[in-house]
Design an enzyme around this catalytic site. Sequence first.
Site, PDB file in Angstrom:
ATOM      1  N   CYS A  61       0.647  -1.084   0.032  1.00  0.00           N
ATOM      2  CA  CYS A  61      -0.108   0.380  -0.167  1.00  0.00           C
ATOM      3  C   CYS A  61       0.789   0.961   0.006  1.00  0.00           C
ATOM      4  CB  CYS A  61      -1.001  -0.031   1.243  1.00  0.00           C
ATOM      5  SG  CYS A  61      -1.966  -1.440   1.322  1.00  0.00           S
ATOM      6  N   HIS A  73      -9.472   3.606  -1.384  1.00  0.00           N
ATOM      7  CA  HIS A  73      -7.606   3.335  -1.271  1.00  0.00           C
ATOM      8  C   HIS A  73      -7.133   2.642  -2.295  1.00  0.00           C
ATOM      9  CE1 HIS A  73      -3.906   1.851   0.895  1.00  0.00           C
ATOM     10  NE2 HIS A  73      -4.177   1.430   1.746  1.00  0.00           N
TER      11      HIS A  73
END
Length: 377
Positions: free
Chosen positions: A85, A327
């Site tokens: 991420c 996200h």
Amino acid sequence: MTRPVVIAARRTPIGNAGGILRAFTADELAAPVLRAVRADVAGAPPVDDVILGNVFGPGGNTARVAALRAGLGEGVPGLTVDRQCASGLAAITLACSMIRAGEGRAYLAGGTESASTAPHRAFRSDPPTPYTRAPFAPAELGDPEMGEAADLVAREAGISRERQDRFALRSHERAVAAQAAGRFDAELVPLAGTAGAVSRDQRPRAGFTAARLARFRPAFTPDGTATAANSCAVSDGAAAVLVVSEDVRRELGVPGLRLVASATSGVDPRRLGLGAVPAMREVLGHGHPDVVEFTEAFAGQTLACLDAADLPEEAVSPDGGAVALGHPWGASGAVLVVRLFSRLVREGAGRVGLTALSAGGGLGVAALWEHVPGAGR
């Protein structure tokens, strides 16, 4: 040693997986953003390389494919980075490091993710065994799912469900207000979708209340505090910045975000949500931020990181964060820099800013930036 500066920053709208951007592959999301960022600064030198973060793409060096699709020319290489991420922010700090090393003067860097078009994968077995993600760590060291780890981190840090819900509600309220006021408009690159132009983030929700959030059940563990409402959504999107050397910025006379310090850290992979804490502490030794952009994967995990770094939660994500916007894994770290660029450079709302996020495997990346005015300011 030359100082790297971000002088342009753009992103696509962010869509829910299977939503408004479902028809775009990772390189198709990135290419128009690369073109827009390159076109934002007249007279900028040729791009030396394109560095993009990507987590779940098809392989084949997505950055190179996107650079070619963007029309940057056959001579512009392309490097794809996977730090989970944190990949988008890692790609930007890598570009900054290459400028510091004197390898080039201008880089396009950021990240892209199309969860909607990510290929199905399988372990090599007979018959092949499908899986949804690769391991973050060897199983014997602990390799929990993201939500399970977020619940553990929140519980150990004493972050209550009520505090998480309040944080999530604030994120949605801020994003809805920013969207209505047009504060995202200058950073967005509209995309031509099959159902028309896509020009707004899909996820921000008006009408949430504390009472409504309190009705959501635990999403990951039976007695957990992370829910679908106080956690991020799996998303599609891309973001990129133009990073140049300080001498190039001065020649152009444009404002920007100058990198003050950056750091990468690792922690216990079972508590992967805390990965950014050591990196944040390191860069905060170089200055105090007026604005903090942190990827809100889960409200509880985010609050645990902010508390550990002694940062006030009210200063984080002033226009909403990943809980509200979504996200897109490989792009999220770059979205942070785009958002900070809008706050500090486009709007002049502060001088120093922090971008940071945690990632799978117990990783974290943080960067501290300062606003540099353009000529005549």
